[in-house]
Scaffold this motif. Structure first.
Motif, short mmCIF file in Angstrom:
data_model
loop_
_atom_site.label_atom_id
_atom_site.label_comp_id
_atom_site.label_asym_id
_atom_site.label_seq_id
_atom_site.Cartn_x
_atom_site.Cartn_y
_atom_site.Cartn_z
N TRP A 125 89.27 -9.56 26.75
CA TRP A 125 88.35 -8.45 26.51
C TRP A 125 88.59 -7.31 27.49
CZ3 TRP A 125 83.42 -12.00 26.46
CH2 TRP A 125 83.46 -12.79 25.31
N ASN A 126 88.05 -6.16 27.14
CA ASN A 126 88.04 -5.01 28.04
C ASN A 126 87.03 -5.29 29.17
OD1 ASN A 126 86.88 -2.33 29.01
ND2 ASN A 126 88.64 -1.65 27.81
N ARG A 127 87.50 -5.24 30.40
CA ARG A 127 86.66 -5.67 31.52
C ARG A 127 85.52 -4.70 31.80
NH1 ARG A 127 91.93 -7.99 34.86
NH2 ARG A 127 92.33 -9.61 33.31
N LYS A 128 85.76 -3.43 31.58
CA LYS A 128 84.70 -2.45 31.76
C LYS A 128 83.58 -2.69 30.75
CE LYS A 128 83.92 2.52 31.05
NZ LYS A 128 84.58 3.83 30.87
N SER A 183 75.44 -13.14 34.06
CA SER A 183 76.07 -13.00 35.37
C SER A 183 77.40 -13.74 35.43
CB SER A 183 75.14 -13.53 36.46
OG SER A 183 73.95 -12.77 36.53
N ALA A 184 77.50 -14.84 34.66
CA ALA A 184 78.75 -15.60 34.62
C ALA A 184 79.89 -14.76 34.07
CB ALA A 184 78.57 -16.86 33.76
N PHE A 185 79.58 -13.80 33.21
CA PHE A 185 80.59 -12.90 32.67
C PHE A 185 80.79 -11.68 33.59
CE2 PHE A 185 79.52 -15.29 28.92
CZ PHE A 185 80.71 -15.35 28.21
N HIS A 186 79.70 -11.19 34.17
CA HIS A 186 79.77 -9.95 34.94
C HIS A 186 80.57 -10.11 36.23
CE1 HIS A 186 78.46 -6.74 37.67
NE2 HIS A 186 78.25 -6.02 36.58
N ALA A 187 80.27 -11.14 37.02
CA ALA A 187 80.89 -11.28 38.34
C ALA A 187 82.41 -11.39 38.27
CB ALA A 187 80.27 -12.46 39.08
N PRO A 188 82.98 -12.32 37.48
CA PRO A 188 84.45 -12.40 37.45
C PRO A 188 85.11 -11.20 36.79
CG PRO A 188 83.49 -13.95 35.88
CD PRO A 188 82.35 -13.40 36.70
N SER A 189 84.44 -10.57 35.81
CA SER A 189 85.05 -9.39 35.18
C SER A 189 85.12 -8.23 36.17
CB SER A 189 84.26 -8.98 33.93
OG SER A 189 82.93 -8.62 34.25
N PHE A 190 84.12 -8.12 37.03
CA PHE A 190 84.14 -7.08 38.06
C PHE A 190 85.25 -7.35 39.06
CE2 PHE A 190 82.56 -5.45 42.21
CZ PHE A 190 82.62 -4.10 41.91
N GLN A 191 85.36 -8.61 39.52
CA GLN A 191 86.41 -8.96 40.48
C GLN A 191 87.80 -8.79 39.86
OE1 GLN A 191 86.20 -9.47 43.56
NE2 GLN A 191 84.09 -10.03 44.01
N ALA A 192 87.93 -9.15 38.57
CA ALA A 192 89.23 -9.02 37.91
C ALA A 192 89.60 -7.57 37.64
CB ALA A 192 89.21 -9.80 36.59
N ALA A 193 88.62 -6.67 37.63
CA ALA A 193 88.89 -5.25 37.41
C ALA A 193 89.36 -4.54 38.68
CB ALA A 193 87.64 -4.55 36.86
N ILE A 194 89.02 -5.09 39.84
CA ILE A 194 89.34 -4.42 41.10
C ILE A 194 90.84 -4.19 41.28
CG2 ILE A 194 89.31 -4.71 43.62
CD1 ILE A 194 86.52 -5.89 43.36
N PRO A 195 91.72 -5.19 41.03
CA PRO A 195 93.16 -4.94 41.21
C PRO A 195 93.73 -3.93 40.20
CG PRO A 195 92.69 -7.30 41.18
CD PRO A 195 91.47 -6.61 40.70
#
Length: 407
Positions: A69-72, A114-126
């Motif tokens: 999915w699109n992380r944003k 939150s289970a979707f939000h936290a890792p998607s935010f971390q995965a978007a950082i790089p």
């Protein structure tokens, strides 16, 4: 280009500050309200399980979808679900007192989002920050969470006392909307998913697990982190008990410990963001664990009249925490390709979350029988050993590389 990623993070973080802060306020207010109205440990236990079990159980699987999915958009949808759940529960409390099962259901829904939000935010950082800046960004992230852990409970109890729990929940709706607005203003590059090579969920899940196992250093640190979680996570519930039973002090002193620990985390996160490039990630992590271990060990042997010393130890314990969390997350972000990072982060998060109940199950009977200080003392011993192991592991790895290079 150099400044563009900083502008992007400024927008994202400004929104996340509001969202994380109001979520912290809701978390504290709900637990406080349930404590006041029921006085039941069983109710609090069920609420706690509802609040973290979905993240632990769903974590390994949702990473597959996150990498598709699109992380944003994933972050925005997750924040919207959290806002909706807060709105529903807020209306319930403004009209009256909902049943406990309604509260549990809302907590389950919030935890799932939150289970979707936290890792998607971390995965978007790089996808935004340069690789050499990931540890610094992790320090910023820790700083935001640490500040929320200090301000959230204080603001929550002020708003709760002046108005109601319903008002706190409605503020969380506003926080989520601000976070989504800021996300709308930024562009996050989306890596191309590996749908052609791995079209099925099962294959992508296995691919993510194999990707996680391919980096031996990350696997080693994650196993060490799981052991750390077993002995350290129970301290979150034992801090108030330590203050009350060992030092014989009341609620004000217990809240002071929480605040001092949070302030330490803020300063530790700020220090990490400033000194991010001075040492290696492994050095920060081992130093962090040794300091945390020493503060726990000393807390386990100090006399009942030395409350001020306990305050000081709690500060340094909090200050050391970001020095592990930030570099650990940066190491993971550097080690995996962006299209696999969501799955890897989900595995890592779930391993940590699933370790915590083991510690809670062990700590209860041990503390009841031997006293609260015994857990602090032996937790300190274990954490020091983990920190020493990590340092020796990476020294051995570096020596091996040097030896291979000289052949």
């Amino acid at each position: 280009m150099h400044m563009q990623w900083k502008k992007t993070f400024a927008l994202i973080f400004s929104g996340q500050i509001f969202s994380i802060l109001t979520s912290s306020m809701v978390q504290f207010s709900i637990i406080w309200h349930l404590t006041e109205t029921t006085g039941s440990a069983a109710v609090l236990m069920i609420a706690g399980l509802a609040g973290f079990l979905p993240q632990a159980l769903l974590g390994p699987f949702i990473g597959v979808w996150l990498d598709r999915w699109n992380r944003k958009i994933t972050m925005m949808v997750a924040d919207s679900v959290i806002a909706f759940s807060s709105l529903v529960l807020g209306i319930y409390y403004l009209w009256g007192e909902p049943s406990l099962w309604v509260v549990y259901a809302i907590l389950l829904l919030r935890s799932t989002a939150s289970a979707f939000h936290a890792p998607s935010f971390q995965a978007a950082i790089p996808l935004i920050a340069p690789e050499e800046q990931l540890t610094r960004v992790a320090g910023w992230h820790q700083l935001v969470f640490s500040a929320s852990s200090v301000l959230g409970p204080a603001l929550a109890i002020a708003v709760y006392s002046a108005t109601s729990l319903g008002t706190v929940l409605l503020l969380d709706v506003v926080g989520a909307l601000i976070a989504n607005l800021m996300l709308l203003l930024v562009n996050i590059h989306q890596p191309k998913p590996e749908i052609i090579q791995t079209p099925s969920f099962q294959k992508e899940f296995i691919l993510g697990w194999k990707a996680f196992l391919s980096e031996k250093s990350v696997v080693t640190i994650t196993v060490a982190m799981a052991v750390f979680s077993v002995v350290f996570m129970p301290l979150a519930m034992l801090f108030p008990l330590m203050t009350l039973s060992h030092f014989g002090r009341g609620g004000y002193s217990a809240s002071l410990i929480e605040a001092v620990f949070g302030i330490g985390m803020i300063l530790g996160g700020a220090l990490l963001s400033v000194l991010a490039s001075k040492w290696k990630d492994s050095t920060y992590m081992s130093l962090s664990l040794v300091v945390i271990g020493l503060t726990c060990l000393l807390s386990g042997i100090i006399e009942s009249h030395a409350f001020i010393l306990f305050v000081v130890l709690s500060f340094f314990m909090g200050a050391a925490a970001p020095l592990f969390n930030g570099p650990y997350m940066a190491m993971i972000q550097k080690s995996y390709e962006p299209e696999k990072l969501g799955r890897v982060l989900s595995f890592v998060t779930s391993i940590g979350l699933l370790s915590s109940p083991i510690g809670l199950a062990l700590a209860g009977p041990i503390v009841d029988r031997f006293g609260v200080q015994i857990w602090f003392f032996w937790a300190g011993i274990v954490v020091i050993l983990i920190g020493t192991f990590i340092k020796l592991y990476f020294i051995g790895k570096e020596n091996k590389h040097v030896g291979q290079g000289s052949i």
